[in-house]
Design a protein around this motif. Structure first.
Motif, PDB file in Angstrom:
ATOM      1  N   SER A   1      -2.586   0.246   8.916  1.00 21.67           N
ATOM      2  CA  SER A   1      -1.575   0.771   9.846  1.00 21.67           C
ATOM      3  C   SER A   1      -0.206   0.899   9.219  1.00 21.67           C
ATOM      4  O   SER A   1       0.643   1.608   9.740  1.00 21.67           O
ATOM      5  CB  SER A   1      -1.483  -0.132  11.066  1.00 21.67           C
ATOM      6  OG  SER A   1      -0.879  -1.346  10.725  1.00 21.67           O
ATOM      7  N   GLY A   2       0.042   0.191   8.128  1.00 21.08           N
ATOM      8  CA  GLY A   2       1.347   0.279   7.503  1.00 21.08           C
ATOM      9  C   GLY A   2       2.296  -0.819   7.904  1.00 21.08           C
ATOM     10  O   GLY A   2       3.331  -0.987   7.296  1.00 21.08           O
ATOM     11  N   GLY A   3       1.963  -1.561   8.950  1.00 20.90           N
ATOM     12  CA  GLY A   3       2.847  -2.640   9.381  1.00 20.90           C
ATOM     13  C   GLY A   3       2.140  -3.966   9.260  1.00 20.90           C
ATOM     14  O   GLY A   3       0.933  -4.056   9.434  1.00 20.90           O
TER      15      GLY A   3
ATOM     16  N   THR B   1       0.103   3.880   3.034  1.00 19.33           N
ATOM     17  CA  THR B   1       0.294   3.587   4.453  1.00 19.33           C
ATOM     18  C   THR B   1       1.562   2.811   4.756  1.00 19.33           C
ATOM     19  O   THR B   1       1.974   2.796   5.909  1.00 19.33           O
ATOM     20  CB  THR B   1      -0.889   2.764   4.985  1.00 19.33           C
ATOM     21  OG1 THR B   1      -0.983   1.572   4.236  1.00 19.33           O
ATOM     22  CG2 THR B   1      -2.161   3.541   4.907  1.00 19.33           C
ATOM     23  N   HIS B   2       2.168   2.153   3.798  1.00 20.72           N
ATOM     24  CA  HIS B   2       3.259   1.239   4.137  1.00 20.72           C
ATOM     25  C   HIS B   2       4.380   1.974   4.852  1.00 20.72           C
ATOM     26  O   HIS B   2       4.763   3.074   4.459  1.00 20.72           O
ATOM     27  CB  HIS B   2       3.797   0.566   2.880  1.00 20.72           C
ATOM     28  CG  HIS B   2       4.829  -0.480   3.189  1.00 20.72           C
ATOM     29  ND1 HIS B   2       4.475  -1.713   3.648  1.00 20.72           N
ATOM     30  CD2 HIS B   2       6.172  -0.459   3.147  1.00 20.72           C
ATOM     31  CE1 HIS B   2       5.569  -2.417   3.879  1.00 20.72           C
ATOM     32  NE2 HIS B   2       6.616  -1.686   3.575  1.00 20.72           N
ATOM     33  N   ARG B   3       4.885   1.342   5.910  1.00 18.30           N
ATOM     34  CA  ARG B   3       5.952   1.981   6.667  1.00 18.30           C
ATOM     35  C   ARG B   3       7.274   1.309   6.339  1.00 18.30           C
ATOM     36  O   ARG B   3       7.710   0.387   6.999  1.00 18.30           O
ATOM     37  CB  ARG B   3       5.677   1.885   8.167  1.00 18.30           C
ATOM     38  CG  ARG B   3       4.398   2.580   8.598  1.00 18.30           C
ATOM     39  CD  ARG B   3       4.459   2.953  10.058  1.00 18.30           C
ATOM     40  NE  ARG B   3       4.943   1.883  10.878  1.00 18.30           N
ATOM     41  CZ  ARG B   3       4.186   1.029  11.555  1.00 18.30           C
ATOM     42  NH1 ARG B   3       2.895   1.154  11.515  1.00 18.30           N
ATOM     43  NH2 ARG B   3       4.719   0.087  12.279  1.00 18.30           N
TER      44      ARG B   3
ATOM     45  N   GLU C   1      -2.028  -4.198   7.362  1.00 16.35           N
ATOM     46  CA  GLU C   1      -1.030  -3.387   6.673  1.00 16.35           C
ATOM     47  C   GLU C   1      -1.693  -2.210   5.983  1.00 16.35           C
ATOM     48  O   GLU C   1      -1.181  -1.095   5.976  1.00 16.35           O
ATOM     49  CB  GLU C   1      -0.288  -4.233   5.637  1.00 16.35           C
ATOM     50  CG  GLU C   1       0.831  -3.445   4.993  1.00 16.35           C
ATOM     51  CD  GLU C   1       1.338  -4.086   3.734  1.00 16.35           C
ATOM     52  OE1 GLU C   1       1.017  -5.257   3.495  1.00 16.35           O
ATOM     53  OE2 GLU C   1       2.042  -3.391   2.998  1.00 16.35           O
ATOM     54  N   LYS C   2      -2.862  -2.481   5.415  1.00 18.84           N
ATOM     55  CA  LYS C   2      -3.545  -1.432   4.687  1.00 18.84           C
ATOM     56  C   LYS C   2      -3.916  -0.274   5.611  1.00 18.84           C
ATOM     57  O   LYS C   2      -3.896   0.874   5.207  1.00 18.84           O
ATOM     58  CB  LYS C   2      -4.808  -2.022   4.057  1.00 18.84           C
ATOM     59  CG  LYS C   2      -5.328  -1.213   2.922  1.00 18.84           C
ATOM     60  CD  LYS C   2      -5.977  -2.074   1.886  1.00 18.84           C
ATOM     61  CE  LYS C   2      -6.559  -1.222   0.779  1.00 18.84           C
ATOM     62  NZ  LYS C   2      -5.654  -0.254   0.214  1.00 18.84           N
TER      63      LYS C   2
ATOM     64  N   ASP D   1       0.843  -1.177   0.000  1.00 23.75           N
ATOM     65  CA  ASP D   1       0.000   0.000   0.000  1.00 23.75           C
ATOM     66  C   ASP D   1       0.888   1.240   0.000  1.00 23.75           C
ATOM     67  O   ASP D   1       1.648   1.474   0.932  1.00 23.75           O
ATOM     68  CB  ASP D   1      -0.894  -0.011   1.234  1.00 23.75           C
ATOM     69  CG  ASP D   1      -2.007   0.980   1.103  1.00 23.75           C
ATOM     70  OD1 ASP D   1      -3.155   0.542   1.074  1.00 23.75           O
ATOM     71  OD2 ASP D   1      -1.723   2.185   1.026  1.00 23.75           O
TER      72      ASP D   1
ATOM     73  N   GLU E   1       7.871   3.137   0.511  1.00 24.15           N
ATOM     74  CA  GLU E   1       7.444   1.779   0.226  1.00 24.15           C
ATOM     75  C   GLU E   1       8.605   0.817   0.066  1.00 24.15           C
ATOM     76  O   GLU E   1       8.393  -0.358  -0.177  1.00 24.15           O
ATOM     77  CB  GLU E   1       6.592   1.780  -1.036  1.00 24.15           C
ATOM     78  CG  GLU E   1       7.324   2.349  -2.218  1.00 24.15           C
ATOM     79  CD  GLU E   1       6.400   2.512  -3.400  1.00 24.15           C
ATOM     80  OE1 GLU E   1       6.430   1.641  -4.257  1.00 24.15           O
ATOM     81  OE2 GLU E   1       5.663   3.504  -3.437  1.00 24.15           O
TER      82      GLU E   1
ATOM     83  N   ARG F   1      -5.301   5.767  12.000  1.00 27.71           N
ATOM     84  CA  ARG F   1      -6.014   6.103  10.773  1.00 27.71           C
ATOM     85  C   ARG F   1      -7.444   5.600  10.897  1.00 27.71           C
ATOM     86  O   ARG F   1      -7.674   4.564  11.512  1.00 27.71           O
ATOM     87  CB  ARG F   1      -5.319   5.404   9.588  1.00 27.71           C
ATOM     88  CG  ARG F   1      -5.571   6.012   8.263  1.00 27.71           C
ATOM     89  CD  ARG F   1      -4.621   5.466   7.222  1.00 27.71           C
ATOM     90  NE  ARG F   1      -3.363   6.184   7.169  1.00 27.71           N
ATOM     91  CZ  ARG F   1      -2.197   5.704   7.558  1.00 27.71           C
ATOM     92  NH1 ARG F   1      -2.115   4.491   8.023  1.00 27.71           N
ATOM     93  NH2 ARG F   1      -1.102   6.420   7.461  1.00 27.71           N
TER      94      ARG F   1
END
Ligand code: SF4
Ligand code: SF4
Lengths: 203, 184, 401
Positions: C161-163, B46-48, C158-159, B43, B122, C177
């Motif tokens: 929170s990113g993790g 949002t991807h960290r 992941e979508k 994503d 990303e 979010r």
């Protein structure tokens, strides 16, 4: 039962051994004199009105002059809770009677508190270090405990920080010597098979 | 007798399980992918992953370094006329390093940035052989940022009208600090 | 002279005729069945475990000391790394503890989001423990199937929170979010998928005779012992104790939902054996699915007065009036617990009025549950030890902290 009611019950039974009852909405607790520590715990476990079957947690807080030992108790049958607190005599004499005879659950919690905080539980059958290695010196959660410099040849964080700064300066000096030339991207960029691959797209 | 019953139970329940797994032989659907030829979709918003950073827009306020729980961002800027490290829009960054052997990828450094010039991107692969390989020197270009927000875009426009990009690039070239970002 | 040990499946274990000798075996810390870096020193006589001692601390990182040196907000990503398989639940507990300490009130929508994510995290964590439990006793297929579903959970998290594993989604006073409708739809699909596949896992594991032979009547934990040793979570309920702190000591908004707390009744196997612990987890997942559905149904829209939309996608979704620099009143203390997938996690926090907590103590459920390993393994066979460790379901990140 609320903490006030439990406190009143304990006051009636133990008199001046109960030093303070705080019924705060954040954290209700009863402060107990150290010599009545085990007796109060046994009473709370066995009395049909309280029936604190579960010793949830034993821990300690470092208040510089002394340590506070804190126990959190729950009753599954009566659905109430209370925290007990007691003081150790002083910082150097950090001792407290052990509760392992009342709740076996206290065993590991007390070992952990000894290991990390250095509170010695008298009457504990097997007070050894639990999380740290046997030959570790000091108790890291004490407020005056610094970062160790070295352990069996492994540099501590304080030593690493110094070394990092030195390396960094050497590197900067080297870069300054490389006049004019473009240093190129970071060495790590482009050194992996997925680098440059757009995620989610088959090449 | 119970021996045979247990034996039969074992065979029966195992056969049920085998029927279930056998059913997947004919079912369509792929659950595994061949890494690294294929990668999972990521994503973009949002991807960290590894940070993206815009060296020209950074005002050297050090908010990100203060917000970082592990103190893995190192910031230095060139001195201005008075000899103090330059701050604000005219700041020339001489060092903006992130040590990825420490970074938690928590994203706490992103929200406090006033000029929105740092964000988590990303990319996720950063292999290396030494601890030093884990330090990315963003002031040399590093990974350029992909703008995601309106605020960032408006800031870019502002920077363009004031010709700050040109100025800073020239100054950095004068000082011998390389820039990877292609000229616009 | 011979004796039958409990759990030796009727095998005769010689005690006098054959000369036997005690042997101390070292299992771990690199043993795949110890779920991390747990080292167990086992005293054996032949194949029978006479005694064992779990030795923990291999990945001790002194999280409690770290907490004293970082601010309240900065400690949040560290809580992910306690029980790394259920990071959402740890965050939720820590966020509630910090909010109680700081005296923050939460808007309705955030409360509902907390429940949705905590329960979704529980499903994802139980998928992992059920799958790896299959692996422990020798069934590889359920592990692959469970990971298929967990993968979808990872995508979902992941979508938002990113993790994929360490989410850092909950924030003090809010979340990272706000999920949109498309995400909620995908979550509902995920729930349907898990509910459908639950039967597959039960066919492959729970009702399989071979699996039952490996796990039934093994590692029996009696009611009394469970209470005395402070066991919590599925292991407590598998011993027949009807206790779930979500229902009996409700925190957050758990009192608004209706669900059943699965408690073992001893119909299959013995009360408190490995099989019951496994089965309780499977049943709990169904209840969690129902809670998430109820929460999604009831969840209100965000009220912009108390919950303004963030100015940019980088900023967290926080309630109005959450100060940027958090400071708790001097001398404030809290002890907050929550029902994690592995038991009751609790945070004891003390403040001295500064920007970082004065003392944080993490009461990890795995830490308390693993302390009982010697009690439940005595007299069983060495191969049962693996089944018992797997059924207690520990995560070493939380044991060692
Ligand atoms: S992601 Fe977190 S750990 Fe990494 S640089 Fe940013 S604040 Fe520091
Ligand atoms: S917060 Fe933003 S502007 Fe300030 S130093 Fe960090 S990257 Fe630069």
């Amino acid at each position: 039962m609320t903490v006030t009611e439990i406190g009143a019950l304990l006051k009636e039974r133990f008199g001046e051994k109960i030093l303070e009852v705080v019924d705060d909405e954040r954290h209700g607790h009863v402060r107990v004199a150290a010599d009545a520590w085990v007796a109060v715990a046994t009473f709370l476990r066995d009395d049909p009105r309280t029936r604190m079957e579960m010793c949830h947690d034993v821990t300690a807080v470092d208040w510089i002059e002394h340590f506070d030992v804190v126990v959190h108790l729950y009753s599954l049958a009566k659905k109430h809770k209370v925290a007990l607190k007691t003081k150790t005599p002083s910082r150097d004499d950090a001792t407290c009677p052990s509760l392992t005879g009342v709740w076996p659950a206290a065993d590991w919690h007390e070992r952990e508190t000894w290991d990390l905080m250095g509170v010695r539980f008298t009457g504990h059958p097997d007070l050894r270090r639990i999380l740290l290695p046997e030959d570790w010196e000091g108790h890291p959660l004490r407020k005056d405990e610094g970062n160790p410099l070295e352990y069996h040849g492994i540099p501590g964080i304080a030593a690493i920080r110094g070394a990092e700064e030195r390396l960094r300066e050497e590197e900067l000096a080297k870069k300054k010597q490389r006049a004019g030339g473009h240093p190129g991207p970071h060495p790590a960029v482009g050194s992996h098979p997925t680098d440059g691959v757009t995620p989610g797209v088959k090449p | 007798m119970s021996y045979f019953k247990e034996l039969w139970d074992g065979i029966r329940t195992t056969a049920q399980g085998l029927r279930l797994t056998g059913g997947y032989l004919t079912k369509k659907g792929v659950y595994t992918i061949q890494y690294p030829e294929e990668t999972l979709p990521i994503d973009k918003v949002t991807h960290r992953g590894i940070h993206e950073y815009d060296v020209d827009r950074c005002i050297s306020c050090e908010n990100c370094a203060k917000a970082c729980p592990v103190d893995c961002i190192y910031i230095e800027s060139a001195p201005d006329e008075k000899g103090k490290p330059s701050k604000g829009k005219a700041a020339i960054m001489t060092r903006f390093d992130i040590d990825y052997s420490k970074c938690l990828f928590c994203g706490l450094c992103v929200p406090p940035c006033p000029s929105e010039c740092i964000q988590l991107g990303e990319r996720y692969s950063l292999p290396g052989h030494t601890r030093d390989d884990m330090v990315v020197h963003f002031h040399e270009g590093g990974y350029p940022i992909q703008e995601k927000t309106e605020h960032a875009k408006s800031m870019i426009a502002e920077f363009r009208t004031e010709n700050l990009y040109e100025k800073k690039r020239k100054e950095r070239a004068d000082r011998g600090i390389p820039t990877l970002r292609p000229a616009e | 002279m011979s004796a039958t040990h409990p759990g030796s499946g009727g095998y005769i274990v010689p005690t006098r005729d054959v000369a036997s000798e005690e042997l101390v075996l070292n299992m771990g810390p690199q043993h795949p069945a110890t779920h991390g870096v747990l080292r167990v020193a086992v005293k054996t006589d032949g194949e029978v475990v006479l005694d064992c001692e779990p030795m923990v601390g291999n990945i001790h990182r002194c999280k409690e000391k770290i907490a004293e040196n970082v601010t309240y907000v900065q400690f949040m990503p560290y809580t992910d790394r306690l029980d790394y398989l259920a990071a959402m639940n740890n965050e939720e507990c820590y966020a509630r503890a910090a909010e109680k300490l700081l005296g923050l009130k939460l808007p309705e929508r955030i409360e509902y989001l907390r429940v949705i994510f905590a329960e979704a995290g529980r499903i994802s964590s139980h998928l992992m423990s059920i799958g790896t439990y299959g692996l422990d006793v020798g069934a590889i297929t359920p592990f692959l199937y469970c990971f298929r579903e967990r993968e979808e959970a990872n995508h979902l998290f992941e979508k938002i929170s990113g993790g994929r594993m360490l989410y850092h989604y909950m924030r003090i006073g809010g979340v990272a979010r706000d999920p949109d409708d498309a995400w909620i739809q995908r979550l509902l699909q995920f729930l349907d998928q898990v509910e459908e596949k639950m039967d597959e896992y039960n066919t492959l594991m729970t009702w399989n005779k071979l699996f039952q032979e490996r796990t039934m009547n093994i590692g029996v934990l009696s009611r009394e012992k469970a209470l005395a040793f402070g066991i919590t979570g599925p292991a407590l309920r598998a011993s027949g104790i009807d206790w779930d702190c979500r229902r009996d000591d409700p925190y957050g908004i758990y009192d608004r939902f209706k669900w059943e707390v699965p408690v073992a009744d001893g119909k299959h196997g013995t009360l408190g054996d490995c099989w019951n612990r496994h089965y309780i987890r499977a049943l709990e997942m169904k209840q969690s699915i129902s809670i998430v559905r109820q929460a999604i149904d009831k969840m209100p829209k965000a009220n912009p007065d108390e919950l303004p939309p963030p100015e940019s996608p980088h900023k967290p979704f926080l309630a109005k009036g959450v100060p940027r620099s958090l400071q708790a009143p001097k001398g404030a203390e809290v002890y907050v617990r929550s029902e994690n997938p592995r038991g009751e996690l609790a945070f004891y926090m003390v403040s001295d009025g500064g920007k970082s907590p004065y003392r944080v103590k993490v009461r990890g459920p795995s830490f308390c549950n693993i302390a009982l390993l010697p009690e439940v393994t005595r007299g069983y066979l060495l191969s049962d030890l693996v089944a018992i460790i797997g059924s207690i379901d520990i995560v070493l990140g939380e044991v060692d902290r």
